[in-house]
Scaffold this motif. Structure first.
Motif, PDB file in Angstrom:
ATOM      1  N   LEU A  88       0.794  -1.108  -0.030  1.00 50.92           N
ATOM      2  CA  LEU A  88      -0.045  -0.003   0.086  1.00 50.92           C
ATOM      3  C   LEU A  88       0.978   1.117   0.016  1.00 50.92           C
ATOM      4  O   LEU A  88       1.851   1.106   0.597  1.00 50.92           O
ATOM      5  CB  LEU A  88      -1.026   0.092   1.328  1.00 50.92           C
ATOM      6  N   LYS A  89       0.482   2.162  -0.622  1.00 55.60           N
ATOM      7  CA  LYS A  89       1.282   3.475  -0.985  1.00 55.60           C
ATOM      8  C   LYS A  89       0.189   4.430  -1.201  1.00 55.60           C
ATOM      9  O   LYS A  89      -0.135   4.690  -2.510  1.00 55.60           O
ATOM     10  CB  LYS A  89       2.414   3.582  -1.723  1.00 55.60           C
ATOM     11  N   GLN A  90      -0.332   5.179   0.029  1.00 63.85           N
ATOM     12  CA  GLN A  90      -1.264   6.088  -0.353  1.00 63.85           C
ATOM     13  C   GLN A  90      -0.767   7.499   0.245  1.00 63.85           C
ATOM     14  O   GLN A  90      -0.412   7.570   1.172  1.00 63.85           O
ATOM     15  CB  GLN A  90      -2.600   5.731   0.494  1.00 63.85           C
ATOM     16  N   GLN A  91      -1.228   8.526  -0.697  1.00 61.83           N
ATOM     17  CA  GLN A  91      -0.738   9.934  -0.236  1.00 61.83           C
ATOM     18  C   GLN A  91      -1.904  10.885  -0.438  1.00 61.83           C
ATOM     19  O   GLN A  91      -2.125  10.911  -1.736  1.00 61.83           O
ATOM     20  CB  GLN A  91       0.662  10.393  -0.833  1.00 61.83           C
ATOM     21  N   GLY A  92      -2.448  11.621   0.274  1.00 61.84           N
ATOM     22  CA  GLY A  92      -3.286  12.363   0.006  1.00 61.84           C
ATOM     23  C   GLY A  92      -2.986  13.755  -0.551  1.00 61.84           C
ATOM     24  O   GLY A  92      -1.515  13.961  -0.629  1.00 61.84           O
ATOM     25  N   HIS A  93      -3.674  14.844  -0.667  1.00 59.73           N
ATOM     26  CA  HIS A  93      -3.233  15.919  -1.120  1.00 59.73           C
ATOM     27  C   HIS A  93      -2.889  16.535  -0.003  1.00 59.73           C
ATOM     28  O   HIS A  93      -3.183  16.765   1.036  1.00 59.73           O
ATOM     29  CB  HIS A  93      -4.623  17.003  -1.569  1.00 59.73           C
ATOM     30  N   SER A  94      -1.442  17.183  -0.240  1.00 57.18           N
ATOM     31  CA  SER A  94      -0.554  18.006   0.747  1.00 57.18           C
ATOM     32  C   SER A  94      -1.279  19.270   1.399  1.00 57.18           C
ATOM     33  O   SER A  94      -1.045  19.639   2.410  1.00 57.18           O
ATOM     34  CB  SER A  94       0.764  18.206   0.370  1.00 57.18           C
ATOM     35  N   LEU A  95      -2.082  19.685   0.333  1.00 54.72           N
ATOM     36  CA  LEU A  95      -2.562  21.131   0.653  1.00 54.72           C
ATOM     37  C   LEU A  95      -4.028  20.902   0.428  1.00 54.72           C
ATOM     38  O   LEU A  95      -4.593  19.825   0.154  1.00 54.72           O
ATOM     39  CB  LEU A  95      -2.106  22.267  -0.318  1.00 54.72           C
ATOM     40  N   ASP A  96      -4.771  21.742   0.652  1.00 54.23           N
ATOM     41  CA  ASP A  96      -6.453  21.889   0.390  1.00 54.23           C
ATOM     42  C   ASP A  96      -6.893  21.355  -0.876  1.00 54.23           C
ATOM     43  O   ASP A  96      -6.209  21.642  -1.854  1.00 54.23           O
ATOM     44  CB  ASP A  96      -7.076  23.178   0.835  1.00 54.23           C
ATOM     45  N   PRO A 124     -18.957  10.151 -15.725  1.00 47.87           N
ATOM     46  CA  PRO A 124     -20.297   9.905 -16.279  1.00 47.87           C
ATOM     47  C   PRO A 124     -20.787   8.545 -15.577  1.00 47.87           C
ATOM     48  O   PRO A 124     -22.108   8.415 -15.641  1.00 47.87           O
ATOM     49  CB  PRO A 124     -19.998   9.631 -17.749  1.00 47.87           C
ATOM     50  N   ASP A 125     -19.988   7.368 -15.561  1.00 50.19           N
ATOM     51  CA  ASP A 125     -20.870   6.392 -14.829  1.00 50.19           C
ATOM     52  C   ASP A 125     -21.010   6.191 -13.339  1.00 50.19           C
ATOM     53  O   ASP A 125     -21.251   5.184 -12.423  1.00 50.19           O
ATOM     54  CB  ASP A 125     -19.941   4.963 -15.462  1.00 50.19           C
ATOM     55  N   GLY A 126     -20.101   7.356 -12.709  1.00 50.30           N
ATOM     56  CA  GLY A 126     -20.136   7.375 -10.948  1.00 50.30           C
ATOM     57  C   GLY A 126     -19.333   6.612 -10.439  1.00 50.30           C
ATOM     58  O   GLY A 126     -19.224   6.512  -9.278  1.00 50.30           O
ATOM     59  N   ARG A 127     -18.619   5.757 -10.970  1.00 52.21           N
ATOM     60  CA  ARG A 127     -17.426   4.885 -10.411  1.00 52.21           C
ATOM     61  C   ARG A 127     -16.224   5.641  -9.975  1.00 52.21           C
ATOM     62  O   ARG A 127     -15.559   5.200  -9.129  1.00 52.21           O
ATOM     63  CB  ARG A 127     -17.214   3.807 -11.292  1.00 52.21           C
ATOM     64  N   LEU A 128     -16.138   6.672 -10.556  1.00 56.38           N
ATOM     65  CA  LEU A 128     -14.562   7.452 -10.563  1.00 56.38           C
ATOM     66  C   LEU A 128     -14.876   8.839  -9.857  1.00 56.38           C
ATOM     67  O   LEU A 128     -15.662   9.433 -10.242  1.00 56.38           O
ATOM     68  CB  LEU A 128     -13.565   7.316 -11.645  1.00 56.38           C
ATOM     69  N   VAL A 129     -14.182   9.431  -9.161  1.00 47.43           N
ATOM     70  CA  VAL A 129     -13.894  10.831  -8.614  1.00 47.43           C
ATOM     71  C   VAL A 129     -12.560  11.348  -8.824  1.00 47.43           C
ATOM     72  O   VAL A 129     -11.622  11.029  -8.359  1.00 47.43           O
ATOM     73  CB  VAL A 129     -14.549  11.114  -7.488  1.00 47.43           C
ATOM     74  N   VAL A 130     -12.565  12.432  -9.600  1.00 51.56           N
ATOM     75  CA  VAL A 130     -11.144  13.284  -9.639  1.00 51.56           C
ATOM     76  C   VAL A 130     -11.219  14.453  -8.941  1.00 51.56           C
ATOM     77  O   VAL A 130     -12.284  15.112  -8.807  1.00 51.56           O
ATOM     78  CB  VAL A 130     -11.036  13.400 -11.208  1.00 51.56           C
ATOM     79  N   THR A 131     -10.120  14.783  -8.232  1.00 48.80           N
ATOM     80  CA  THR A 131     -10.008  15.774  -7.588  1.00 48.80           C
ATOM     81  C   THR A 131      -8.644  16.568  -7.804  1.00 48.80           C
ATOM     82  O   THR A 131      -7.589  16.129  -8.290  1.00 48.80           O
ATOM     83  CB  THR A 131      -9.918  15.370  -5.927  1.00 48.80           C
ATOM     84  N   GLY A 132      -8.796  18.031  -7.660  1.00 52.28           N
ATOM     85  CA  GLY A 132      -7.678  18.866  -7.795  1.00 52.28           C
ATOM     86  C   GLY A 132      -7.470  19.543  -6.520  1.00 52.28           C
ATOM     87  O   GLY A 132      -8.297  19.830  -5.834  1.00 52.28           O
ATOM     88  N   GLY A 133      -6.211  19.790  -6.348  1.00 54.71           N
ATOM     89  CA  GLY A 133      -5.871  20.419  -5.049  1.00 54.71           C
ATOM     90  C   GLY A 133      -4.870  21.711  -5.337  1.00 54.71           C
ATOM     91  O   GLY A 133      -4.299  21.795  -6.366  1.00 54.71           O
ATOM     92  N   SER A 190     -15.952   2.956  -4.836  1.00 56.09           N
ATOM     93  CA  SER A 190     -16.367   1.684  -4.035  1.00 56.09           C
ATOM     94  C   SER A 190     -15.238   1.274  -3.253  1.00 56.09           C
ATOM     95  O   SER A 190     -15.441   1.050  -2.029  1.00 56.09           O
ATOM     96  CB  SER A 190     -16.648   0.751  -5.025  1.00 56.09           C
ATOM     97  N   SER A 191     -13.772   1.417  -3.410  1.00 52.94           N
ATOM     98  CA  SER A 191     -12.849   0.958  -2.510  1.00 52.94           C
ATOM     99  C   SER A 191     -12.117   2.044  -1.731  1.00 52.94           C
ATOM    100  O   SER A 191     -11.670   1.929  -0.745  1.00 52.94           O
ATOM    101  CB  SER A 191     -11.802   0.437  -3.607  1.00 52.94           C
ATOM    102  N   GLY A 192     -12.350   3.457  -2.226  1.00 48.96           N
ATOM    103  CA  GLY A 192     -11.697   4.529  -1.619  1.00 48.96           C
ATOM    104  C   GLY A 192     -10.150   4.611  -1.685  1.00 48.96           C
ATOM    105  O   GLY A 192      -9.739   5.648  -1.193  1.00 48.96           O
ATOM    106  N   PHE A 193      -9.763   3.921  -2.943  1.00 43.69           N
ATOM    107  CA  PHE A 193      -8.392   4.275  -3.141  1.00 43.69           C
ATOM    108  C   PHE A 193      -8.148   4.933  -4.265  1.00 43.69           C
ATOM    109  O   PHE A 193      -8.896   5.362  -5.311  1.00 43.69           O
ATOM    110  CB  PHE A 193      -7.756   2.747  -3.452  1.00 43.69           C
ATOM    111  N   CYS A 194      -6.993   5.711  -4.171  1.00 43.23           N
ATOM    112  CA  CYS A 194      -6.476   6.601  -5.405  1.00 43.23           C
ATOM    113  C   CYS A 194      -5.790   5.699  -6.422  1.00 43.23           C
ATOM    114  O   CYS A 194      -4.790   4.920  -6.191  1.00 43.23           O
ATOM    115  CB  CYS A 194      -5.493   7.681  -4.772  1.00 43.23           C
ATOM    116  N   ASN A 195      -6.628   5.665  -7.679  1.00 46.27           N
ATOM    117  CA  ASN A 195      -5.882   4.865  -8.710  1.00 46.27           C
ATOM    118  C   ASN A 195      -4.626   5.466  -9.338  1.00 46.27           C
ATOM    119  O   ASN A 195      -3.616   4.787  -9.454  1.00 46.27           O
ATOM    120  CB  ASN A 195      -6.840   4.685  -9.853  1.00 46.27           C
ATOM    121  N   TYR A 214      -2.922   6.708 -18.728  1.00 50.49           N
ATOM    122  CA  TYR A 214      -2.055   7.581 -17.574  1.00 50.49           C
ATOM    123  C   TYR A 214      -1.538   8.446 -17.916  1.00 50.49           C
ATOM    124  O   TYR A 214      -0.198   8.623 -17.582  1.00 50.49           O
ATOM    125  CB  TYR A 214      -1.794   6.728 -16.423  1.00 50.49           C
ATOM    126  N   ARG A 215      -1.629   9.420 -18.880  1.00 51.01           N
ATOM    127  CA  ARG A 215      -0.686  10.585 -19.344  1.00 51.01           C
ATOM    128  C   ARG A 215      -1.527  11.749 -19.891  1.00 51.01           C
ATOM    129  O   ARG A 215      -2.648  11.604 -20.004  1.00 51.01           O
ATOM    130  CB  ARG A 215       0.217  10.133 -20.382  1.00 51.01           C
TER     131      ARG A 215
END
Length: 901
Positions: A372-380, A388-397, A408-413, A453-454
């Motif tokens: 496991l190697k998870q790192q959230g956004h270091s800033l806000d 469109p299918d509701g399975r993924l969420v993209v975030t910007g910080g 569903s899993s809560g992991f960052c892909n 992934y590019r």
């Protein structure tokens, strides 16, 4: 959505902020604090979930009971939660107090009594008690017994004092007889529990810096003491007691005679101080974390010849030798100091946490791979978008990163680091679930491919760099629009070619938000100039104007901050800084209603505010539900409001945070947290010469030029709760909120299978056994699955013949597929009937796999991956056994032929 019964589901994107990271007793999961919540990561099934519990302040200490049914979570001010892992609820809440300490310089006007630090907590081996290090004392509390009482659930049994400084670490011996506690005064004390007649507490010294960790061996005869300077002291505890007797009937000789066996150096070249350390009792391995972000794994401490002499009573005192242990592995896992380190019970995985970098790592040291190697956004976080299918969420910080999360899993892909400044807007390209568009203050709009992934497209505003504040894509995913905050223009690109098609001018202030119509080629833009423009993008539309001219320029009451179209495209909502939300009819361009939201968006009191909480605010982000009946609005407060659009009335008000460690969550003033002059105590600097923060700042001072110092110039950070973006999922079953804490997901779906047709009074274990005896196997198994009773299911499945399995599988509904498959996979480790179990799995996949993939593909794929790993393990074992049997048979045949000759 008629009742809008949404509830908290998960928390993603929040960095690791410190605290204990512990493994479950089976070693397959880890628990870590996330603000005032607790996060669980299932390392085997690939799932991450945040429990729906909230403490008043940030949680810093975690410990799990030996039976793995209770989880103890302690906040930084002493608030303690006892959490039932099986039921997923909080059983009890209480406060741990005591060990008060003086803070501030003597004689200073800012001198006050501060809350003591809670350094460590651990359960007793039998789970009946737990010990907590509070300030300069160690407290022993009794765990409530079943049935849990309503009043006085926790009872303080005993306190151990005598320390000059704060206690930093504690450990309970495996036999339950001793408690060892290390302190900042460089000493380690050993106490007995329960109190034994004639026992004298033992004090051990020898460390040159504060004690980082103390650990008993598996036989409770040896105690290892880790100092901050890298010195490991190995002590032998000589005492005479019958190990098989109970605590109250011990044959006690009156005292413990400690003997120093050996000294070992764990400080490596170019490595700084030790900040955390632990051991694995069964194998004796030692894991150490350093302030430079490096961890090292050492072999166990070799047992000297004098140990056997001590046990027999014959001991010749010899000079203690100083040596270095054998290093098995060393790796730099972070550029910042490590906060905690833990080893799972089998000794295969190491959990590493760094609060400065916000990373959480699980390392498999034998294969040298990341589990496991998870790192959230270091800033806000600043923005989000659903696929469109509701399975993924993209975030910007604000840290210039784009992250993709699985709902569903809560992991960052995947994470994209192509931007060089804060992300201001993000969206998917129309109905394409594999293309993400983001805008940034670095003057670029980038397109990312989620299949390869590019970053495959970079859109810029000609030769001059512009700071883009928002972005939008049309419904076909061909045109990209971005608003500028420095020259007040809207740029329009072709995603296919990357060329600038048009530059839309007309605003006199920074463009704050953009939105494309879902049905027409209309682009709506709002600005700080208190106007909204509607642009015709595709055609002239019979107006005589050229493409890109403004169809309408509508005047607003105040500066606008957000705009959103209703899904049918007939209505438009605009939020302004005066707290009002305006609703416009797209056909007539007339106002059809307003919402006065200043009171609904009121915010809590700031730490520096001495008067009252804010009662007037505005909504900084708005979003329509997929059916258009609800409007979700968020502001710079801890509340999210849901309005019913047909009547323009407030339907529900969600509280997204109750963490008092974050500014703005309280509405009333509490004078206990103010000094005599009225200054907030949380903002008064109080540096102890032995604190980790002191050492960190002193280390940074060495890297600065003369005259520059962090010891006096830097002030404490105070995070304020606020909401920066809200979005509904395309299905309407979930909505996400971007807050100071991270990405919070609310869902209306229940994880438990609810079937009102089959839900009857006879759904009991007794009735299931009755049906099983009458050979109604499928009905009995369905009752067992609905009750989720593992023992009952084991009884039912073990007595069914192989010939009856196909008929039973056909009669079981497909909605129970995942639960039955998960149970069958868990049987692979313990069930001796391997062939029957594999036959169950094969028939279940043959009948229900296709339908289950349509309902929940991610969960099914994780279960299949888990089953494959366990079956391959059996395959390797059987292959080894058959190979050995083949060699034995060949040998016997050869010997028989020799005997006949």
């Amino acid at each position: 959505m008629s009742r809008f019964n949404f509830h908290f589901r998960n928390l993603c994107g929040s960095p690791y902020q410190g605290g204990d990271v512990i493994f479950s007793r089976d070693g397959n999961s880890i628990f870590s604090p996330v603000g005032n919540r607790v996060n669980e990561v299932d390392l085997v099934n690939g799932r991450c979930r945040t429990f729906d519990l909230q403490a008043r302040v940030n949680i810093i200490r975690l410990c799990i009971s030996p039976k793995e049914d209770l989880l103890l979570a302690i906040g930084e001010t002493g608030q303690t939660l006892l959490f039932n892992l099986a039921r997923g609820v909080v059983i009890h809440r209480f406060n741990i107090s005591g060990g008060a300490l003086k803070a501030g310089k003597k004689g200073s006007k800012y001198s006050f009594v501060k809350k003591p630090n809670i350094a460590c907590a651990t359960f007793s081996p039998d789970g009946s008690y737990f010990a907590v290090a509070v300030g300069k004392e160690v407290q022993i509390w009794q765990v409530p017994q079943r049935p849990y009482p309503e009043y006085s659930a926790f009872m303080l049994v005993r306190k151990y004092t005598g320390f000059r400084e704060e206690v930093t670490c504690i450990d309970w011996s495996p036999n339950g007889m001793f408690i060892a506690a290390g302190s900042k005064d460089l000493s380690v004390r050993i106490f007995s529990f329960p109190q034994m007649e004639g026992f004298l507490p033992v004090s051990l010294t020898g460390s040159k810096e504060k004690i980082v960790s103390v650990r008993f061996s598996a036989d409770s005869r040896r105690l290892m003491i880790f100092g901050r300077d890298g010195l490991l002291l190995n002590w032998f505890l000589s005492y005479d007691a019958k190990e098989d007797s109970s605590f109250k009937q011990l044959d006690w000789n009156g005292t413990v005679q400690p003997k120093l066996l050996s000294k070992h150096s764990l400080k490596q070249v170019n490595l700084r101080k030790i900040v955390c350390a632990t051991t694995q009792r069964d194998t004796g391995m030692i894991a150490v974390g350093y302030s430079s972000g490096v961890f090292a794994l050492f072999s166990g401490v070799p047992e000297p010849e004098s140990v056997s002499q001590m046990e027999t009573g014959i001991y010749e005192k010899k000079k203690v030798e100083f040596s270095e242990l054998e290093m098995l592995q060393s790796l730099s896992c972070s550029s910042s100091s490590l906060t905690c380190i833990s080893i799972n019970p089998s000794g295969e995985w190491l959990a590493l946490g760094s609060s400065e970098s916000g990373s959480l790592i699980v390392w498999e040291w034998q294969s040298e791979t990341h589990v496991l190697k998870q790192q959230g956004h270091s800033l806000d976080l600043s923005c989000l978008a659903f696929s469109p299918d509701g399975r993924l969420v993209v975030t910007g910080g604000d840290d210039a990163k784009v992250k993709v999360w699985h709902t569903s899993s809560g992991f960052c892909n995947v994470s994209f680091n192509d931007h060089e400044a804060a992300i201001t807007g993000i969206t998917f390209a129309g109905n394409k679930s594999d293309v993400v568009i983001s805008s940034s203050l670095d003057g670029t709009v980038r397109a990312f491919d989620l299949k390869r992934y590019r970053c495959f497209r970079v859109l810029v505003a000609g030769s001059d760099r512009r700071q883009f504040s928002c972005v939008a894509v049309d419904i076909w995913g061909d045109l990209v629009a971005a608003g500028s905050q420095d020259n007040f223009e809207v740029y329009l690109w072709s995603l296919r070619t990357g060329d600038v098609l048009e530059v839309l001018t007309g605003h006199e202030g920074p463009v704050s938000s953009l939105a494309f119509s879902p049905t027409k080629g209309i682009l709506a833009s709002v600005s700080w100039d208190a106007t909204m423009h509607l642009w015709d993008i595709y055609s002239r539309g019979g107006t005589g104007k050229r493409s890109g001219d403004s169809l309408e320029s509508l005047k607003l009451s105040k500066d606008a901050v957000s705009v959103a179209f209703r899904p049918d495209g007939k209505e438009l909502a605009v939020s302004c800084i005066d707290g009002q939300i305006w609703f416009w009819d797209m056909d007539s361009a007339q106002v059809i209603g307003t919402i006065e939201g200043r009171r609904d968006a009121s915010y809590g009191r700031s730490t520096t505010s001495l008067t009252r909480a804010g009662t007037e605010n505005f909504f900084s982000c708005i979003c329509y539900s997929p059916d258009g009946k609800f409007l979700l609005a968020g502001s710079d407060t801890k509340y999210c409001c849901v309005y019913y659009t047909p009547s323009l009335s407030l339907l529900k008000r969600f509280s997204i945070c109750e963490n008092r460690s974050i500014d703005g969550t309280l509405d009333k003033l509490n004078s206990r947290y103010l000094s005599e002059e009225g200054n907030p105590l949380s903002l008064i600097e109080d540096w102890d010469s032995e604190d980790d923060e002191y050492f960190r700042r002193r280390r940074l001072d060495e890297e600065y030029l003369p005259g520059q110092s962090l010891m006096t110039s830097k002030r404490k950070k105070v995070f304020r709760i606020r909401t920066r973006e809200v979005k509904f999922s395309p299905t309407g079953a979930m909505f996400a909120v971007v807050t100071t804490e991270g990405l919070i997901l609310f869902s209306s779906e229940d994880s438990f299978v609810f079937d009102p047709v089959d839900l009857q009074m006879d759904a009991t274990p007794e009735n299931a056994l009755y049906l099983y005896e009458n050979k109604a196997y499928s009905s009995a198994i369905i009752i067992g699955l609905r009750l989720d009773n593992q023992t009952l299911l084991e009884t039912l499945l073990s007595g069914i013949a192989v010939d009856d399995i196909p008929d039973i599988i056909v009669q079981i509904p497909s909605k129970y597929f995942c639960r039955l498959l998960a149970f069958l996979i868990s049987r692979l480790d313990t069930d001796v009937h391997l062939v029957d179990n594999l036959f169950w799995i094969r028939n279940l996949l043959h009948v229900h796999l296709r339908e289950a993939l349509k309902q929940n593909a991610s969960e099914v794929l994780n279960l299949l991956k888990n089953a494959r790993l366990r079956i391959l393990r059996y395959k390797d074992t059987l292959l080894k056994i058959t190979t050995e049997n083949t060699h034995v048979l060949e040998y016997l045949i050869a010997m028989k032929s020799l005997n006949t000759l």
